[in-house]
Structure formats: C-alpha cells, structure tokens
Design a protein around this motif. Structure first.
Motif, PDB file in Angstrom:
ATOM      1  N   UNK A  11       0.840  -1.214   0.000  1.00  0.00           N
ATOM      2  CA  UNK A  11       0.000   0.000   0.000  1.00  0.00           C
ATOM      3  C   UNK A  11       0.869   1.256   0.000  1.00  0.00           C
ATOM      4  N   UNK A  12       2.017   1.184   0.668  1.00  0.00           N
ATOM      5  CA  UNK A  12       2.933   2.348   0.680  1.00  0.00           C
ATOM      6  C   UNK A  12       3.475   2.609  -0.717  1.00  0.00           C
ATOM      7  N   UNK A  13       3.822   1.532  -1.432  1.00  0.00           N
ATOM      8  CA  UNK A  13       4.396   1.669  -2.777  1.00  0.00           C
ATOM      9  C   UNK A  13       3.348   2.182  -3.757  1.00  0.00           C
ATOM     10  N   UNK A  14       2.110   1.676  -3.630  1.00  0.00           N
ATOM     11  CA  UNK A  14       1.037   2.138  -4.543  1.00  0.00           C
ATOM     12  C   UNK A  14       0.781   3.634  -4.336  1.00  0.00           C
ATOM     13  N   UNK A  15       0.756   4.047  -3.059  1.00  0.00           N
ATOM     14  CA  UNK A  15       0.417   5.449  -2.760  1.00  0.00           C
ATOM     15  C   UNK A  15       1.590   6.408  -3.026  1.00  0.00           C
ATOM     16  N   UNK A  16       2.811   5.840  -3.043  1.00  0.00           N
ATOM     17  CA  UNK A  16       4.000   6.696  -3.218  1.00  0.00           C
ATOM     18  C   UNK A  16       4.860   6.146  -4.340  1.00  0.00           C
ATOM     19  N   UNK A  17       4.341   6.136  -5.582  1.00  0.00           N
ATOM     20  CA  UNK A  17       5.076   5.511  -6.687  1.00  0.00           C
ATOM     21  C   UNK A  17       6.386   6.243  -7.008  1.00  0.00           C
ATOM     22  N   UNK A  18       7.418   5.457  -7.362  1.00  0.00           N
ATOM     23  CA  UNK A  18       8.687   6.045  -7.821  1.00  0.00           C
ATOM     24  C   UNK A  18       9.461   6.749  -6.728  1.00  0.00           C
ATOM     25  N   UNK A  20      11.880   5.300  -4.250  1.00  0.00           N
ATOM     26  CA  UNK A  20      12.623   4.168  -3.666  1.00  0.00           C
ATOM     27  C   UNK A  20      13.271   4.458  -2.323  1.00  0.00           C
ATOM     28  N   UNK A  21      13.796   5.686  -2.141  1.00  0.00           N
ATOM     29  CA  UNK A  21      14.456   5.974  -0.858  1.00  0.00           C
ATOM     30  C   UNK A  21      13.418   6.024   0.279  1.00  0.00           C
ATOM     31  N   UNK A  22      12.228   6.561  -0.035  1.00  0.00           N
ATOM     32  CA  UNK A  22      11.170   6.607   0.986  1.00  0.00           C
ATOM     33  C   UNK A  22      10.715   5.186   1.316  1.00  0.00           C
ATOM     34  N   UNK A  23      10.508   4.364   0.290  1.00  0.00           N
ATOM     35  CA  UNK A  23      10.108   2.959   0.520  1.00  0.00           C
ATOM     36  C   UNK A  23      11.148   2.257   1.406  1.00  0.00           C
ATOM     37  N   UNK A  24      12.440   2.505   1.113  1.00  0.00           N
ATOM     38  CA  UNK A  24      13.536   1.860   1.854  1.00  0.00           C
ATOM     39  C   UNK A  24      13.474   2.217   3.335  1.00  0.00           C
ATOM     40  N   UNK A  25      13.277   3.520   3.610  1.00  0.00           N
ATOM     41  CA  UNK A  25      13.226   3.981   5.013  1.00  0.00           C
ATOM     42  C   UNK A  25      12.010   3.412   5.725  1.00  0.00           C
ATOM     43  N   UNK A  26      10.864   3.359   5.024  1.00  0.00           N
ATOM     44  CA  UNK A  26       9.638   2.835   5.638  1.00  0.00           C
ATOM     45  C   UNK A  26       9.761   1.336   5.873  1.00  0.00           C
TER      46      UNK A  26
END
Ligand SMILES: NC(=O)C1=CN([C@@H]2O[C@H](COP(=O)(O)OP(=O)(O)OC[C@H]3O[C@@H](n4cnc5c(N)ncnc54)[C@H](OP(=O)(O)O)[C@@H]3O)[C@@H](O)[C@H]2O)C=CC1
Ligand SMILES: N=C(CCC(=O)O)C(=O)O
Length: 445
Positions: A11-18, A20-26
């Motif tokens: 859900x984080x990736x869908x809501x925040x596409x493109x 990668x650094x934010x996904x990594x931290x989360x």
C-alpha cells in the motif's frame, strides 16, 4: 510476519510511486515494528504506522532567482511536515541537485523517530531544494536563499516548524535564510537552528552531529569491553558531520585514516592529526575546495571516484550520504576486521549492507540513533532561545553526551536479543513508542 510486512509495503508503494528511498526507510521501520504491533494491538487498531507514513503536509514551490550573469534560474523548493505529535516540526534543509520528493520524505520520516529518541519535544520534518550551492558565488547563494525563504516563511515558525542545516546548508546558508525571514516577519525568533553565535546560535551545534556519533559508538564499544583508543577509523565525507567526527575521534585517541568527497577519498595510513584536520576545515569551510588537494599537502594517497570502504579499519563512520555502503562494501569491511559502524549520515547503508553487518554480529548503529546529536543540540539551541540565554560549551557538550547515552540505553532496552543488540530494532521501536502514544491521545487527526 513477512506477509504482513509485504501487505503494508504494497500500500505504501502504490500510494507513493517512484520513491525508492522513501520505501527503503519505511520498510526498515515496518520490519522492526510488525512483531511489536502484534503484541501491542492498541497501536495496530488505531492504524498508527499507517498514519505515520503519510505526511501531515507536503509543501512544494517554485524558486526563481537571477545568477551573476543576469540569467534567470529556476529551482524547486520543498518542506515535508511529516509529524507534529510530540512537538513542532523539526528537521534540516538539504541543498543538492539530487533532492526530490523521495529523498526528502525518507529524511522526514527518519527525522520523526530520530527526534523522538532525543527525549526532546520535537516533531519531524525535512526540506530543501535541487539547488546546488557548489561553485556558486556568495551573492548567488544569498539570492537563492532569499527567494527560497520568501515562500518558506509562510509555513515555519519557532512553535510551528524549525529548519536547520543538512547537505549543502551550512552556516552561510542559514544566515542568509534567517536574514530574509526576519525581514519578512519583522520579528527575531528561534525559527532556525544552526544560527551564528552572535545571533542566537548555540555553542557545540556545529560539532554536535559528529561528536554525538562518536559518543554513541563509544557506548556500543563499552558493551563489549572495548574503547576507541588506538582504533583505526574510516570516515567518509569531509563536510560538517565528517569534520567533527574526526575531531572527536582524534581527541579520544583513535586513528582516522580516510576522508572523502563526491570525487574520491584520501587514505592517510599514519592517521590524520590535529594540524591536518585544521587544513581540512580551512579547505572545505573557507576555500570550498576538494579533498584531493589535501592528498598533496598530507603526502598521502588519493583514490579518484572511489569510496573508502575497501580500506582496513576497526570502525567505519559513513558521514556523506544515503546508500554509500553497499552489500559488497559491507562484506569488505567485515572481511577486513571491522567491528563497529557508526552512521553519521542518514541511511548510508543499503538493506543488503545492514544484513551483512547484522549477520556478522558487528556493532551497527543506524543513523536515526547515532547521528541524533545534531538535532538534539538544535533542540538545546531552541531551549536556550526560549530562555533568552546561552549555556557554556561544557554545559551543552555535557547535555549532548548525556542525551547520546540515553539514546543508546533506550536502543538496548528494545533491541537486546540474548547477547546481541539489534540497534535497528531498538531505535525503531524506542522512537516509535513516544510518538505513537501521543498520536493515540490526540485522536484521529
Ligand atoms: N548537518 C547536520 O546537522 C546533520 C547531517 N546529517 C547527515 O549527514 C550527512 C552529511 O551531512 P553534512 O555533513 O551536514 O553535509 P555537508 O554538505 O557539510 O557535507 C556533505 C559531504 O558528503 C559528501 N557528499 C554529499 N553527497 C554525496 C554523494 N552523493 N556522493 C558522495 N559524497 C557526497 C560531500 O562531498 P561534495 O562536497 O563533493 O558534495 C561532503 O563531503 C548527510 O547524510 C546528512 O543528512 C545527519 C544529522 C545531522
Ligand atoms: N540535518 C539534520 C539536523 C536537523 C536539525 O538540526 O534540525 C538531521 O538530523 O538529519
């Protein structure tokens, strides 16, 4: 557990596409917290982590300015106001061509837990611009900072959001931003930290991130009966954090053998001494030169376009930027006998690298814990501004040292697993609890 992590991350990736650094931290935080949330359903039912990964506010704005040739330049400015549950938003301003939403959201998200760990009342934020101060004249930097602040000033204040330094934002930039804020608001307040000593700054703030990181590593070493004396240390970067990491290491009897910048690194096998450090400070802070120039003066080796992680060392202090230690770099460090890593930078080790360090059971301190000395001392600057007084250097350094010891002990409390201390888990849970309890109390906002 893995399924729950992947469900959350989807859900984080869908809501925040493109991003990668934010996904990594989360992802790192979600992996640490998922087992904890299963045991503490009150946080799970209130969807605290789901709310925490959604910024309270994202501000993005145009920053047009005129260069010395009279040409119009256009940059983009940002302020990510992530979470204000435990205090006014607090976090740095990064000026670097790589700045984008993903980078600033990762930094703002890390800042929330980091600021919580400091025990001081500060929420989390981060801002900046894709403006590159490198190679710009003082007048061009001033004109950019004035235009940047002409928009940002509407969204900040001493009890609302207090920015500070980060990559590319040092004393010069804070000064120009403060001057513009004061002119626009017609008030003198502690709206920025990292200020000059003659206009509300705190002693030790320039040194704080580096000093604090060394204090944290000292506490980690003590858990294994070790000390910094005589240890060979590899430091990356040569900016604010790196410079004062080196200064404190030398004071405590360690031997620092590397410094770097984005062009390469110097390797001084005999160890950088106080005199050579003074030369680095002048080169980087006054002449704004390249670390390569030190190689000639120190008669040491220089490695173009390489990072210092293949060098044999006991302790690594990544103090440059995110994802600068890869899985292979981590393997090289462990193979060469590295026993501890103290992150001065934000998220400098990739997930693969963290896996290598934890598998090898070395002492690994994530930046949100070990580099919290900078923002903690910013918090102390805010306290001094509120009381309209200034503490001595010794008073601030003592408070900083005590805060770093408290952060370390809190990480141990939540991270100890048998004889090993998982500082990633410890920092993420310890940072989360205070924010989560405040968010529970405030209702669904
Ligand atoms: N300042 C603070 O209070 C705090 C900073 N931090 C973190 O510490 C790190 C360093 O910040 P700080 O010392 O303030 O910044 P500075 O701008 O003072 O120094 C940054 C250093 O890192 C190098 N660097 C920057 N980007 C890259 C890159 N992409 N690749 C290789 N080297 C790079 C720079 O080299 P070059 O000159 O060639 O660009 C410079 O030597 C950052 O991760 C920051 O977020 C964490 C806590 C507090
Ligand atoms: N850049 C900083 C310092 C932020 C601050 O002092 O408000 C950080 O903690 O990453």
């Amino acid at each position: 557990m893995k399924a729950k992590v992947e469900e959350m991350m989807a859900s984080v990736i869908i809501r925040n596409p493109g991003e990668p650094e934010f996904h990594q931290a989360v992802r790192e935080v979600v992996e640490s917290l998922t087992p904890f949330l299963e045991k503490n359903p009150k946080y799970k039912e209130a969807k605290i982590i789901e709310r925490m990964v959604e910024p309270e506010r994202v501000i993005m704005f145009r920053v047009p300015w005129v260069d010395d040739k009279g040409e119009i330049q256009i940059n983009r400015g940002y302020r990510i106001q992530m979470n204000s549950a435990i205090g006014p938003y607090k976090g740095g301003i990064r000026l670097h061509p790589s700045v984008n939403l993903s980078i600033l959201k990762f930094l703002a998200f890390e800042q929330v837990l980091k600021n919580s760990l400091t025990t001081l009342p500060m929420g989390g934020a981060k801002g900046g611009s894709d403006f590159d101060p490198k190679g710009k004249s003082d007048n061009e930097v001033m004109r950019f900072c004035q235009t940047f602040m002409s928009e940002l000033f509407r969204h900040i204040g001493p009890d609302l959001d207090v920015p500070a330094g980060d990559i590319g934002t040092g004393g010069r930039e804070i000064g120009f931003m403060f001057g513009q804020y004061k002119k626009l608001k017609n008030e003198f307040t502690g709206v920025l930290t990292g200020k000059g000593l003659s206009w509300g700054g705190s002693l030790i703030r320039p040194e704080a991130t580096g000093y604090g990181c060394v204090y944290f590593v000292q506490e980690m070493l003590k858990t294994r009966g070790e000390s910094l004396k005589g240890k060979v240390c590899a430091v990356s970067g040569s900016g604010n954090v790196a410079q004062y990491t080196v200064e404190k290491l030398i004071q405590l009897g360690a031997k620092v053998v590397t410094l770097s910048d984005s062009d390469g690194f110097i390797y001084d096998e005999g160890g950088i001494d106080q005199k050579e450090l003074k030369c680095v400070l002048d080169l980087k802070n006054v002449r704004r030169g390249r670390i390569k120039e030190c190689a000639k003066e120190f008669k040491c080796k220089y490695f173009e376009k390489q990072r210092p992680w293949q060098v044999k060392c006991d302790i690594a202090f990544p103090s440059a930027t995110q994802n600068e230690i890869s899985g292979d770099d981590a393997k090289a460090l462990v193979k060469n006998g590295c026993i501890a890593v103290g992150e001065g930078a934000n998220m400098p080790t990739t997930p693969e690298g963290i896996g290598v360090f934890q598998k090898a059971k070395i002492l690994y301190a994530p930046g949100k814990a070990s580099n919290a000395g900078g923002v903690a001392t910013s918090g102390l600057e805010m306290s001094q501004n509120s009381m309209r007084l200034s503490w001595t250097r010794e008073e601030v350094d003592k408070r900083l040292h005590d805060i770093m010891i408290a952060i370390h002990d809190n990480c141990v409390k939540y991270g100890k697993e048998g004889s090993y201390i998982d500082y990633v888990k410890g920092a993420n849970i310890a940072g989360f609890v205070k924010v989560a309890d405040a968010m529970l109390a405030h209702g669904v906002v």
